[in-house]
Design an enzyme around this catalytic site. Structure first.
Site, mmCIF file in Angstrom:
data_model
loop_
_atom_site.group_PDB
_atom_site.id
_atom_site.type_symbol
_atom_site.label_atom_id
_atom_site.label_comp_id
_atom_site.label_asym_id
_atom_site.label_seq_id
_atom_site.Cartn_x
_atom_site.Cartn_y
_atom_site.Cartn_z
ATOM 1 N N LYS A 75 0.774 -1.210 0.052
ATOM 2 C CA LYS A 75 -0.181 -0.083 0.134
ATOM 3 C C LYS A 75 0.736 1.331 0.030
ATOM 4 O O LYS A 75 0.310 2.324 0.577
ATOM 5 C CB LYS A 75 -0.799 0.119 1.249
ATOM 6 N N ASP B 152 -8.850 -4.859 -1.697
ATOM 7 C CA ASP B 152 -8.552 -4.035 -0.634
ATOM 8 C C ASP B 152 -8.039 -2.480 -1.506
ATOM 9 O O ASP B 152 -7.164 -2.626 -2.085
ATOM 10 C CB ASP B 152 -7.448 -4.527 -0.071
ATOM 11 N N HIS C 163 -15.224 16.584 -20.241
ATOM 12 C CA HIS C 163 -15.508 16.764 -18.701
ATOM 13 C C HIS C 163 -16.695 17.768 -18.725
ATOM 14 O O HIS C 163 -17.624 17.575 -17.655
ATOM 15 C CB HIS C 163 -14.581 17.217 -17.918
#
Lengths: 398, 398, 398, 398
Positions: free
Chosen positions: D225, D299, D389
């Protein structure tokens, strides 16, 4: 050296302390003789110093002579810079065979393509002391206090030096520690001694002006003689860039590659650098930088930060645009080792001896190093790398 | 150098090509005279070479003389290594005042604390050619083919060299490119020429054995003369570590700090390094490495990779445990510049001349560089950094 | 999914295009049914959305329902910030067993030690378009032109947005490319859409005002959703720090470690991070950040940049001073996903819903994440890490 | 939350501890009611969980409901992998408008060019405990002892798990600390719990077998991580690569760019990444990864390590060869959050539910993320980024 059974150090094991630090020829000789005796080694070539060793004072301690590093010439490289304009022959000290031939080939190719444009984009040495506080709140108060007091910091710094000028200040707080990054102009000197002294004065002024401030002169952020990401954007010393459009003809005739082939090497090795988590990207900038730093009396250890450089090859209809950017080139033409005899001669070869020449030197170095990038890439692309080293780099048994 | 109005390069602008590459004293002198005339510079000190320039063949091209770099001695440092055992005096070439005094102080402090334990943990130089394929599928097939053929690769490599031995092979595929990282033992040589040649043979063998394989001799992954994250774990050359428990008494008497104070500098500057996104952490390993590399004939540009080092200070009840780990120390005692006269003398000072001495040299270097880390940290902690540089590093106007 | 023998894509393979983009419940259902049929999967839980899917417009395309992520609460944590003051309960969405228990433990320990001081040190989102020129000379001219025109750039940006304000501008030239780093304040919004639009206006203004300027809206420098060294000093969004002095008593009673033991974990793992060439240092900041980002409607991918954080533990006579600094925490309380029903509720739990709350949210997050750092370190130090995961994190077969 | 004048924490401030950890609906509701009262917030949408909260046991503590994250579909993408073969529709959970449209566009373009080749090149999760010794000598002895004892280490690990298998072992010593990097296969699980437990067993075995060995379960090296250079070569979980040759026709018709234009964006932004000292290079891999991780029960915090990815665009006569390599993709189809109701449905959409599907999932993810890289680059190159966008990503005031 000897096998020791005891960790005790006898007084007689220490290097002899000589009067007035021992820089005169007689004392240098005496020290050398002590070493020869102690280490059981004869040092006649180290002894062969062509100048009065008293000139070494301020550059070295415990002198016993000189290292003689082979010195060759590469070039010419045609530079179109702000300060460097014309053809330059670049002195390089190295022991790596084929290196100078490779740089020479690259420089000449750049020259045949019309020469190298260069520019010094920034020029600020820096140092970053750390201030330590008891908690986040007090550190934050300092981070808010300091930035608006540049004039006071400048005054404190100015008391110690005429040549270094404090130009900028930035706070980087992490937890209860505040790193204060100070940017200085240092003229034609590398200037670390100068700005360390000025920073010491700044820190002591802060200590007096801001009760509770404790400092360490260095925080590590400024990356002096270290490789870091910070150097790539913040720089250290001179940020210099150099570029040239290599024509298809020059690529073919002198580098034995097409633009596509040479570009392919760039792209492939960029991927390799990214995978290695390298700082920046370049083929072997360190080679050229080390060779020029040794011979011109720069602080050679700064090759570590100076080599954090970005080489870029770009396909163009007319050929290949090649460039290198050195964000942390910390070179000088006064102070440090620049005034030593052979070093001063090397600077003179490029018209870079003395004051008002540091920017010019930086431009020449960028152009020369770009030559090495081009030549190395071409040797890989053309498959000539090994044969070139076979021809020039062979260290025969002697 | 001269101002040019035209980008044309005349034939007479090129450095003179001399017979048999021109390494004899007469031709070196003729080349130097050409440079002196061309650059309008006198080069008597560069000319002052104490040995037959023919010895430079294989180390440099276009030689015109030598750079004379001041050479001093630091130490002694007591080393408890596998190969290096005893007190050593370390020759260092530098132009940075106070550097040798600082290293000397640190080495003596380590010695007074009982000496430095050292170990060479790995010893493998490496090179990483890239293989290019048309798509992911064909690249993956190669990644699966290569690893099981180490013996074949070794045979191809062995045909080119007696001294370098291919020991390991790993594939790093990204997209349609496969980087093949080859690890070699190179004995007491730095060995890049040797392993480049062996790798060339390997690549050509692959080309023949695996239809469709195209290669580039370098991918950039191996980080030769560059700083990278890869070096920290994979290493390059020797991975060497050195450690010592500095006693409270030595800290106080000789370094003028407490263990807590010195540790505090370590911790604070680690945070600064992390914030700078530096590769590794150390105070100024580059200084010691550059100074020793110059004087012992190492490839000085490898200081960039060698300085990717990890210094660690840890609080201990009995004092401060200090260590440095150099994962990419690529040093030699044969080949390269190690056989040049002054360089060979410097190696002799440490009992490191010639075969079977490279590990010993690596251990001494690690111990010496650790001395510099300790001394620098202590100077910051005690506030003596500036005064020390004032005393030793002052470059007076001449 | 199906095995394809032909690479052809039939029109009927494309996702159905529905009227007005299809956000009403009926059309969302129709799209979901199409997917269920096409993928041979039943999706009843994805269908279980408790709110009108029309609210998803602007947040997602081709909606078919919701992912339901387990949501728990950790805390309380006592925060002494500029905006966040008091006890906070922090909602976290995760599927990693033991995570919330660990954060809870850490937050409570910080609270029992008197709470966490926090400060937002900088607050500037950024974007870095690239300007491309034909050579170094023209690029350098642009680097000299741009910095003095901040007011013009601000005017161009201001035409597109009331909320984003251009605050700073810096040029980073490499070769013939100039990266223009623009720093914006974005109020309580994360603001990327806003500043991208403003930057587009700036670039088009430059194109008109500076003949020959070509641009790309992104250069990569700004490190949006990527890990980089640049983020550590330059930041992105909020730079926030949080610190607390953990008392010996709290360490012993609630974390089952001594200050020395917990510190030892910090030091050892810092060395591991340095060896890994990690960006920054922290134990598992990503865990807390991801869990809070999901639940509060942040752009979850920014966890990559936000996790470039620096955790520091320092020995103190009274205990252990612990801090975390997040240089690139880009969090919002308006816009993006913050207004979605469950996300808005989560923000309300912390008193952070709507305008003028983003700084407060940043401070709470920093304090919460610090809790996780402390708890993880303590679990490693005390040897309880595995038993805690055994107790809470066991995924039994169902 | 409330303003506190005292640092005291009352017992009633703590979250209620409920019987059997409180996972049944009644107790989850009671806990939520406590939070609503305490935080003065209504949480009806968080309460809207479509499944029995007892299923959350092992995934979260202190549950009060769910975060509902908008879920859309992108695709189809045609994958030619070892395990994934055919057209796939990819579920993504996000709150960033335009993201899914962008990925969809890219995936379809890849499909129209013939689809994406993928390969899982390595599959080994890892963990790296640290062993601490009193000095360099004793640490070195351990470094020499451990590597030859893989079988013993495997036996110790095997006692704790049937699914995780210890495959490799490497020592990284620095000073007196030895980091032991252990590589495990973990089948279709992400496996951190499993290998942490196995490593704990290994460490305790070492403690018994090697007197004097002290350990910490984590050294930080393995970069769980976190973003690091180590991940790029060593990996973590699956190393997967995906590539496709985009034809000129597809580039022009569907992405509105030429190969040259799209390549130019790659090259320019690579330079920006290098200047930022980024880990790896990619446009926005984190976006796709986070969106897929949330929806498939991965996760989510591992997006930080997974996003250390390398995107490469290469000019080809027939178009542009595009690839992405994800060296640290740690994804699962069993365990963790994969069995939760909406997450399990999302896996089923791709035929990736349950055992023997993790490699397939990794291949689909790589192909999907490549779609996002292509689409983002094209939007920058064509100048359509802002308009896209504007059309999809606008968060209107509600």
């Amino acid at each position: 050296m000897e096998e020791l059974n005891s960790p005790e150090l006898a007084h007689t094991d220490l290097l002899p302390r000589l009067k007035n630090q021992g820089y005169d020829a007689e004392r240098v000789g005496r020290r050398r003789a002590w070493v020869e005796q102690r280490c059981d080694a004869r040092l006649p070539h180290i002894a062969s110093c062509s100048f009065d060793p008293e000139l070494m004072r301020g550059n070295i301690e415990n002198p016993i002579g000189v290292a003689q590093v082979p010195l060759g010439v590469a070039g010419p490289v045609l530079v179109h810079g702000r300060c460097a304009r014309g053809l330059f022959y670049v002195p390089m000290a190295t022991t790596e065979g084929a290196l100078i031939r490779s740089y020479e080939r690259g420089m000449v190719a750049l020259t045949r393509s019309g020469g190298v444009q260069t520019a010094v984009l920034a020029d600020e040495n820096q140092i970053a002391p750390a201030f330590l506080f008891p908690d986040v709140e007090s550190a934050t108060a300092f981070s808010e206090w300091a930035p608006s007091r540049l004039a006071k910091f400048q005054a404190a710094a100015a008391a110690t030096t005429r040549h270094g000028r404090l130009k900028s200040l930035a706070c980087y707080q992490a937890g209860r520690q505040v790193i204060l990054n100070l940017g200085f102009s240092t003229g034609d000197a590398q200037g670390m001694n100068m700005i360390v002294k000025a920073t010491y004065a700044v820190c002591r002024w802060v200590e007096a002006a801001y009760p509770g401030a404790r400092y360490l002169l260095f925080s590590g952020l400024c990356s002096e003689k270290r490789a870091s990401g910070f150097l790539l954007t913040r720089g250290k010393g001179k940020r210099v860039t150099a570029g040239c459009l290599l024509s298809h003809k020059v690529l073919r005739l002198y580098l034995h590659v097409t633009a596509d082939e040479l570009f392919r090497v760039w792209q492939s090795t960029v991927m390799g650098h990214l995978e290695a988590a390298a700082i920046g990207y370049n083929a072997h900038a360190a080679n050229g930088l080390a060779a020029i730093f040794i011979v011109t009396g720069q602080d050679v250890a700064t090759v570590v930060s100076a080599a954090c450089a970005l080489t870029c090859f770009e396909l163009n209809p007319e050929g290949l645009y090649v460039s290198i950017t050195l964000p942390a080139l910390s070179v000088a033409t006064v102070g440090g080792g620049t005034g030593l005899p052979s070093q001063s001669e090397a600077l003179a070869m490029m018209g870079c001896r003395g004051a008002a020449k540091a920017v010019k030197l930086a431009e020449i170095i960028a152009a020369a190093v770009l030559g090495g990038e081009v030549s190395m890439g071409a040797a890989i692309a053309s498959g000539e790398f090994v044969s070139a080293h076979e021809q020039y780099g062979r260290n025969r048994p002697k």
